[in-house]
Motif scaffolding. Structure first.
Motif, PDB file in Angstrom:
ATOM      1  N   SER A 151     -11.629   5.250 119.723  1.00  0.00           N
ATOM      2  CA  SER A 151     -12.047   5.999 118.532  1.00  0.00           C
ATOM      3  C   SER A 151     -11.375   7.368 118.484  1.00  0.00           C
ATOM      4  CB  SER A 151     -13.574   6.154 118.513  1.00  0.00           C
ATOM      5  OG  SER A 151     -14.010   6.918 119.633  1.00  0.00           O
ATOM      6  N   CYS A 195      -5.028  10.592 112.999  1.00  0.00           N
ATOM      7  CA  CYS A 195      -5.214  11.137 111.649  1.00  0.00           C
ATOM      8  C   CYS A 195      -4.764  12.593 111.569  1.00  0.00           C
ATOM      9  CB  CYS A 195      -6.679  11.026 111.238  1.00  0.00           C
ATOM     10  SG  CYS A 195      -7.232   9.332 110.924  1.00  0.00           S
ATOM     11  N   THR A 244      -8.493   8.073 119.669  1.00  0.00           N
ATOM     12  CA  THR A 244      -7.092   7.850 119.302  1.00  0.00           C
ATOM     13  C   THR A 244      -6.921   7.876 117.794  1.00  0.00           C
ATOM     14  OG1 THR A 244      -6.712   6.507 121.288  1.00  0.00           O
ATOM     15  CG2 THR A 244      -5.164   6.233 119.462  1.00  0.00           C
ATOM     16  N   PHE A 245      -7.859   7.280 117.072  1.00  0.00           N
ATOM     17  CA  PHE A 245      -7.797   7.297 115.615  1.00  0.00           C
ATOM     18  C   PHE A 245      -7.925   8.724 115.078  1.00  0.00           C
ATOM     19  CE2 PHE A 245      -9.466   2.783 115.990  1.00  0.00           C
ATOM     20  CZ  PHE A 245      -8.242   2.214 115.668  1.00  0.00           C
TER      21      PHE A 245
END
Length: 239
Positions: free
Chosen positions: A48, A55, A50-51
């Motif tokens: 999570s 972004c 990493t996302f």
């Protein structure tokens, strides 16, 4: 005919044929059934995170490529005045070396942890925490230097105004991760030094006797933080 599969909780029966294929897809037979709850949760957290970092970096690249105002040159912005000359990116290079070195000491701490060498494991974790604290201190110096030179989240004297907001957002978020990692390194190192994992002393991260898995889970987090910095270094300072 059913096939028997050994797991950490005993023997599970895997159906034959297409039902076995469906069982493999619905419940990974090799990874999740042999992973502890703590390690699996850490992997989910890192995925999570990493996302989130992804972004942030995509937003930075979008802002940089879309602005009509010239983007500041990192070699000029992040240069240090040493010996009467401006040395480009010298501080960033040292910060990168320190953080990557801490990943090596963390890997050795995990190794000695599973060897049940409490003293060496604790020392290596404390060394890793010291390197992490050094990195955060140098980052604080970098922030102070840029702020005194006029960089703000809404403006900067070298060009595009988006530079300040993306810089403080991305490096600040990463620095927060490093700071949290340093705190937890000190907590786990103290528990290792006291032998909490050997005597099963009640408390956080010490629910199972003789398991140094908490050191490995801490290592997963720390390696992730180091890996993220490699991408920040490449996209923000070298581009």
């Amino acid at each position: 005919m059913a096939q028997t599969i050994e797991t950490h909780g005993g023997a599970d029966v895997r159906p034959a044929g297409l039902r076995g294929v469906a069982a493999d897809f619905s419940s990974d037979q090799r990874a999740f059934k042999t992973a502890s709850w703590g390690k699996a949760m850490m992997w989910i957290f890192l995925l999570s995170d990493t996302f989130v970092f992804g972004c942030f970096l995509i937003a930075y690249m979008t802002a940089r490529m879309s602005t009509p105002v010239p983007w500041p040159n990192p070699s000029e912005v992040f240069a240090l005045h040493i010996g009467g000359e401006d040395v480009p990116l010298i501080l960033i290079a040292i910060m990168t070396f320190v953080l990557i070195s801490s990943s090596g000491t963390m890997a050795m701490a995990v190794n000695f942890g599973y060897r049940r060498d409490r003293r060496v494991t604790a020392i290596l974790m404390l060394l890793t925490a010291a390197l992490g604290a050094t990195f955060v201190s140098m980052q604080a110096f970098e922030w102070t230097k840029l702020i005194t030179e006029g960089v703000r989240p809404w403006e900067n004297p070298w060009g595009a105004a988006q530079f300040g907001s993306t810089f403080f957002m991305i490096t600040g978020f990463h620095g927060t991760h490093v700071t949290i990692g340093v705190i937890f390194l000190l907590i786990i190192a103290r528990k290792v030094w006291r032998g909490d994992f050997d005597v099963e002393r009640r408390g956080f991260f010490t629910s199972r006797k003789g398991r140094y898995e908490a050191v490995e889970i801490m290592g997963l987090y720390w390696h992730f933080v180091d890996l993220v910095w490699v991408f920040i270094f490449a996209f923000f300072y070298l581009w």
